[in-house]
Design a protein around this motif. Structure first.
Motif, PDB file in Angstrom:
ATOM      1  N   LYS A 111       0.995  -1.263  -0.214  1.00  0.00           N
ATOM      2  CA  LYS A 111       0.106   0.216  -0.252  1.00  0.00           C
ATOM      3  C   LYS A 111       1.033   1.337  -0.002  1.00  0.00           C
ATOM      4  O   LYS A 111       0.647   2.032  -0.300  1.00  0.00           O
ATOM      5  CB  LYS A 111      -1.093   0.415   1.436  1.00  0.00           C
ATOM      6  N   LEU A 161       1.635   1.789  -3.269  1.00  0.00           N
ATOM      7  CA  LEU A 161       0.862   2.364  -4.106  1.00  0.00           C
ATOM      8  C   LEU A 161       0.586   3.675  -3.980  1.00  0.00           C
ATOM      9  O   LEU A 161       0.804   4.630  -4.852  1.00  0.00           O
ATOM     10  CB  LEU A 161       0.000   1.364  -4.361  1.00  0.00           C
ATOM     11  N   ASP A 162       0.958   3.913  -2.822  1.00  0.00           N
ATOM     12  CA  ASP A 162       0.801   5.452  -2.417  1.00  0.00           C
ATOM     13  C   ASP A 162       1.529   6.154  -2.944  1.00  0.00           C
ATOM     14  O   ASP A 162       1.198   7.274  -3.978  1.00  0.00           O
ATOM     15  CB  ASP A 162       0.427   5.708  -0.647  1.00  0.00           C
ATOM     16  N   ALA A 165       3.795   5.552  -5.485  1.00  0.00           N
ATOM     17  CA  ALA A 165       3.970   5.768  -7.214  1.00  0.00           C
ATOM     18  C   ALA A 165       2.047   6.711  -7.711  1.00  0.00           C
ATOM     19  O   ALA A 165       2.027   8.008  -8.036  1.00  0.00           O
ATOM     20  CB  ALA A 165       3.293   4.596  -7.696  1.00  0.00           C
ATOM     21  N   ARG A 166       1.534   6.385  -7.317  1.00  0.00           N
ATOM     22  CA  ARG A 166       0.254   7.717  -6.576  1.00  0.00           C
ATOM     23  C   ARG A 166       0.696   9.096  -6.931  1.00  0.00           C
ATOM     24  O   ARG A 166       0.049  10.186  -7.609  1.00  0.00           O
ATOM     25  CB  ARG A 166      -1.027   7.365  -6.377  1.00  0.00           C
ATOM     26  N   ALA A 167       1.299   9.503  -5.575  1.00  0.00           N
ATOM     27  CA  ALA A 167       1.856  10.437  -5.483  1.00  0.00           C
ATOM     28  C   ALA A 167       2.947  10.919  -6.391  1.00  0.00           C
ATOM     29  O   ALA A 167       2.704  12.978  -6.603  1.00  0.00           O
ATOM     30  CB  ALA A 167       2.698  10.765  -4.166  1.00  0.00           C
ATOM     31  N   ARG A 199       2.818   9.827  -9.223  1.00  0.00           N
ATOM     32  CA  ARG A 199       2.395   9.934 -10.472  1.00  0.00           C
ATOM     33  C   ARG A 199       1.472  11.629 -10.492  1.00  0.00           C
ATOM     34  O   ARG A 199       1.727  12.441 -11.568  1.00  0.00           O
ATOM     35  CB  ARG A 199       1.122   9.183 -11.250  1.00  0.00           C
ATOM     36  N   ALA A 200       0.595  12.405  -9.686  1.00  0.00           N
ATOM     37  CA  ALA A 200       0.144  13.094  -9.319  1.00  0.00           C
ATOM     38  C   ALA A 200       1.295  14.449  -9.709  1.00  0.00           C
ATOM     39  O   ALA A 200       0.522  15.079 -10.234  1.00  0.00           O
ATOM     40  CB  ALA A 200      -0.647  13.253  -8.186  1.00  0.00           C
TER      41      ALA A 200
END
Length: 77
Positions: A63, A66-67, A69-71, A73-74
């Motif tokens: 998790k 993933l968090d 990677a999302r941050a 990407r954002a």
């Protein structure tokens, strides 16, 4: 500061998620069937707790990645 892996037995701390999950399934099945002695039941319960902690450690790590990677990407957008 210690991590949850520092508190697990060495053999549990080295298990992959899949190994820990599969062994946990076996331990739960044994507990459901009823161990012959109280001592064996307690040993199985303890092992199950250790395996569940290892699985949770893997899932929290996944998790976190993933968090991150999302941050990232954002941040690129």
């Amino acid at each position: 500061m210690t991590s949850p892996a520092d508190e697990l037995p060495a053999d549990v701390a080295t298990l992959s998620f899949e190994q820990a999950r599969d062994e946990l399934v076996r331990v739960v099945a044994e507990l459901e069937q009823g161990a012959p002695t109280l001592e064996q039941s307690l040993a199985l319960w303890t092992r199950g707790e250790q395996l569940a902690a290892r699985c949770e450690e893997w899932l929290l790590g996944a998790k976190r990645r993933l968090d991150e990677a999302r941050a990232a990407r954002a941040g690129d957008e």
